[in-house]
Design a protein around this motif. Structure first.
Motif, PDB file in Angstrom:
ATOM      1  N   SER A  83       0.870  -1.170   0.000  1.00 39.21           N
ATOM      2  CA  SER A  83       0.000   0.000   0.000  1.00 39.21           C
ATOM      3  C   SER A  83       0.906   1.218   0.000  1.00 39.21           C
ATOM      4  CB  SER A  83      -0.868   0.035   1.269  1.00 39.21           C
ATOM      5  OG  SER A  83      -1.701  -1.080   1.330  1.00 39.21           O
ATOM      6  N   ASP A  85       0.869   5.849  -0.077  1.00 41.87           N
ATOM      7  CA  ASP A  85       0.093   7.082  -0.002  1.00 41.87           C
ATOM      8  C   ASP A  85       0.154   7.812  -1.346  1.00 41.87           C
ATOM      9  OD1 ASP A  85       2.541   8.502  -0.097  1.00 41.87           O
ATOM     10  OD2 ASP A  85       2.568   8.845   2.066  1.00 41.87           O
ATOM     11  N   THR A  91       3.391   2.509   2.585  1.00 40.60           N
ATOM     12  CA  THR A  91       2.858   2.554   3.947  1.00 40.60           C
ATOM     13  C   THR A  91       2.746   1.170   4.569  1.00 40.60           C
ATOM     14  OG1 THR A  91       0.592   2.565   3.094  1.00 40.60           O
ATOM     15  CG2 THR A  91       1.613   4.712   3.564  1.00 40.60           C
ATOM     16  N   LYS A  92       2.650   0.124   3.747  1.00 38.96           N
ATOM     17  CA  LYS A  92       2.585  -1.250   4.265  1.00 38.96           C
ATOM     18  C   LYS A  92       3.058  -2.201   3.179  1.00 38.96           C
ATOM     19  CE  LYS A  92      -0.179  -4.622   6.735  1.00 38.96           C
ATOM     20  NZ  LYS A  92       0.966  -5.267   7.289  1.00 38.96           N
ATOM     21  N   TYR A  94       3.171  -6.366   2.196  1.00 38.57           N
ATOM     22  CA  TYR A  94       2.459  -7.602   2.488  1.00 38.57           C
ATOM     23  C   TYR A  94       3.261  -8.825   2.071  1.00 38.57           C
ATOM     24  CZ  TYR A  94      -1.428  -4.388   2.958  1.00 38.57           C
ATOM     25  OH  TYR A  94      -2.240  -3.347   3.345  1.00 38.57           O
ATOM     26  N   TYR A  99      -1.046 -11.174   1.835  1.00 40.96           N
ATOM     27  CA  TYR A  99      -1.636 -10.773   0.557  1.00 40.96           C
ATOM     28  C   TYR A  99      -2.833 -11.650   0.204  1.00 40.96           C
ATOM     29  CZ  TYR A  99      -1.882  -9.340  -4.335  1.00 40.96           C
ATOM     30  OH  TYR A  99      -2.309  -8.860  -5.547  1.00 40.96           O
ATOM     31  N   ILE A 102      -6.191 -10.524   1.987  1.00 41.15           N
ATOM     32  CA  ILE A 102      -6.642  -9.131   1.866  1.00 41.15           C
ATOM     33  C   ILE A 102      -8.067  -9.066   1.339  1.00 41.15           C
ATOM     34  CG2 ILE A 102      -6.264  -6.971   0.601  1.00 41.15           C
ATOM     35  CD1 ILE A 102      -3.261  -7.669   0.626  1.00 41.15           C
ATOM     36  N   ASP A 107      -9.653  -2.364   0.530  1.00 38.00           N
ATOM     37  CA  ASP A 107      -8.284  -1.871   0.592  1.00 38.00           C
ATOM     38  C   ASP A 107      -7.739  -1.585  -0.804  1.00 38.00           C
ATOM     39  OD1 ASP A 107      -8.103  -2.177   3.391  1.00 38.00           O
ATOM     40  OD2 ASP A 107      -7.621  -4.299   3.162  1.00 38.00           O
ATOM     41  N   THR A 108      -6.896  -0.562  -0.889  1.00 41.50           N
ATOM     42  CA  THR A 108      -6.189  -0.306  -2.133  1.00 41.50           C
ATOM     43  C   THR A 108      -4.798  -0.896  -1.977  1.00 41.50           C
ATOM     44  OG1 THR A 108      -7.407   1.736  -2.473  1.00 41.50           O
ATOM     45  CG2 THR A 108      -5.380   1.468  -3.729  1.00 41.50           C
ATOM     46  N   ILE A 109      -4.619  -2.048  -2.594  1.00 44.14           N
ATOM     47  CA  ILE A 109      -3.356  -2.774  -2.504  1.00 44.14           C
ATOM     48  C   ILE A 109      -2.835  -2.960  -3.922  1.00 44.14           C
ATOM     49  CG2 ILE A 109      -2.237  -4.894  -1.700  1.00 44.14           C
ATOM     50  CD1 ILE A 109      -3.734  -3.404   0.544  1.00 44.14           C
ATOM     51  N   TYR A 110      -1.539  -2.770  -4.070  1.00 47.69           N
ATOM     52  CA  TYR A 110      -0.923  -2.945  -5.378  1.00 47.69           C
ATOM     53  C   TYR A 110      -0.099  -4.232  -5.365  1.00 47.69           C
ATOM     54  CZ  TYR A 110      -2.259   1.897  -5.689  1.00 47.69           C
ATOM     55  OH  TYR A 110      -2.996   3.056  -5.679  1.00 47.69           O
TER      56      TYR A 110
END
Length: 115
Positions: A83, A85, A91-92, A94, A99, A102, A107-110
């Protein structure tokens, strides 16, 4: 092969000695800007800004090394997701187990390379 120059790297905010194959980036931009293709995401892509933002994010994820490549073990240990900003600060991070658990609807996870 034709690579971007150190002047381009400086404009992108990345190390001057990084070699980026220009033809690949042209293909990426053409793909993103193609208004006839359903998966196109942008009308106009600023290559230097895009590469600079990508470098900023991924340099926080990838172990620093003096080698020009990564070992299989290093590749295996890259984060599975992250994640960040709006300023591209991670910011995090995984792990694979995190992962896989999730809730992507909230959540906005890349995804990173390992996925």
């Amino acid at each position: 092969m034709v690579f971007f120059t150190s002047d381009f790297n400086e404009a992108a905010g990345i190390p001057k000695d990084y070699k980026i194959y220009a033809k690949d980036m042209e293909s990426f931009v053409n793909f993103q800007e193609n208004d006839n293709f359903i998966f196109s995401t942008h009308y106009k892509v600023d290559i230097a800004k895009t590469i600079g933002n990508t470098y900023k994010a991924f340099s926080q994820l990838i172990p620093q090394t003096s080698n020009s490549s990564f070992s299989q073990e290093e590749l295996k240990n890259f984060p599975y997701g992250f994640s960040m900003d709006k300023n591209y600060n991670i910011t995090k991070i995984y792990t694979k187990d995190e992962y896989e658990k999730i809730d992507f609807s909230q959540d906005t996870i890349y995804a990173s390379f390992n996925t």
